[in-house]
Design an enzyme around this catalytic site. Structure first.
Site, short mmCIF file in Angstrom:
data_model
loop_
_atom_site.label_atom_id
_atom_site.label_comp_id
_atom_site.label_asym_id
_atom_site.label_seq_id
_atom_site.Cartn_x
_atom_site.Cartn_y
_atom_site.Cartn_z
N HIS A 72 10.90 -3.68 -157.39
CA HIS A 72 11.84 -4.28 -156.42
C HIS A 72 11.75 -3.57 -155.08
CE1 HIS A 72 14.36 -5.23 -160.21
NE2 HIS A 72 13.90 -6.39 -159.78
N LYS A 128 24.44 -13.90 -168.10
CA LYS A 128 23.70 -12.74 -168.59
C LYS A 128 24.67 -11.63 -168.96
CE LYS A 128 19.29 -13.32 -166.21
NZ LYS A 128 18.32 -12.71 -165.28
N ARG A 161 4.97 -11.60 -160.17
CA ARG A 161 4.19 -10.62 -160.92
C ARG A 161 3.02 -11.28 -161.64
NH1 ARG A 161 9.48 -8.43 -163.60
NH2 ARG A 161 9.90 -10.58 -163.07
N SER A 199 12.90 -4.89 -165.10
CA SER A 199 14.13 -4.17 -165.45
C SER A 199 14.32 -4.11 -166.96
CB SER A 199 15.34 -4.86 -164.82
OG SER A 199 15.22 -4.89 -163.43
#
Ligand code: ADP
Length: 164
Positions: free
Chosen positions: A17, A41, A90, A128
């Site tokens: 990040h 979440k 990514r 993460s």
């Protein structure tokens, strides 16, 4: 004036990040890191904890601000007067979802564009959730997150252990 929003969960913020924050803040006047308060979440850190961690690790960037938001990203972008949304890519697995989201947002607000930064190779693997998994089992996360985040994670897992 170019104002961009970099939205995400940042649970917690990683070197991946930070790399996107460094590169994108260099090409805009102002970058707002938007920490999503997502009810669907179940995050490890509260939204305020995530905001504070990000504030600490982005201190060196004078044009970066950190704030939380809930609801639709495009509404948050409109409220803050942003004209760009920043996202990181990514792998190909990120692409389909990101493409769909950026097109949806563009239809809702044609004045706001999404720009993508491809991950730096050294962080391509980093997420993460991986960091949380390694930390949960006591692994060394110093390659993945800044020291202040490492401390916050150790503290969090210690608290969890004491509660269980
Ligand atoms: P979200 O829940 O919105 O995916 P994340 O915190 O996981 O939130 O990610 C926020 C943004 O940062 C996303 O665009 C994601 O693709 C990007 N990102 C996360 N990790 C990396 C990394 N290692 N390299 C580049 N971009 C990344």
């Amino acid at each position: 004036m170019t104002r961009a929003i970099y939205p995400g969960s940042f649970d917690p913020v990683t070197f991946g990040h930070l790399d996107i924050i460094r590169r994108s803040s260099a090409i805009v006047d102002e970058l707002i890191v938007g920490v999503l308060n997502n009810r669907c979440k179940d995050p490890l850190f509260t939204v305020m904890e995530r905001v504070r961690m990000l504030e600490t690790v982005t201190k060196e960037f004078p044009n970066v601000k950190v704030t939380s938001f809930s609801g639709l990203l495009i509404d948050f972008a409109t409220e803050t007067g942003a004209n760009l949304i920043v996202r990181g890519l990514r792998a190909i697995t990120d692409f389909e979802y990101e493409l769909q989201m950026s097109q949806t947002n563009h239809i809702m607000k044609p004045g706001i564009d999404t720009i993508f930064f491809t991950t730096s190779l050294e962080y391509a693997y980093l997420s993460s959730s991986t960091v949380k998994e390694v930390a949960m089992y006591g692994g060394d996360i110093s390659h993945f997150v800044p020291e202040s985040v490492m401390d916050a994670m150790n503290e969090k897992f210690q608290q969890k252990e004491e509660l269980s």
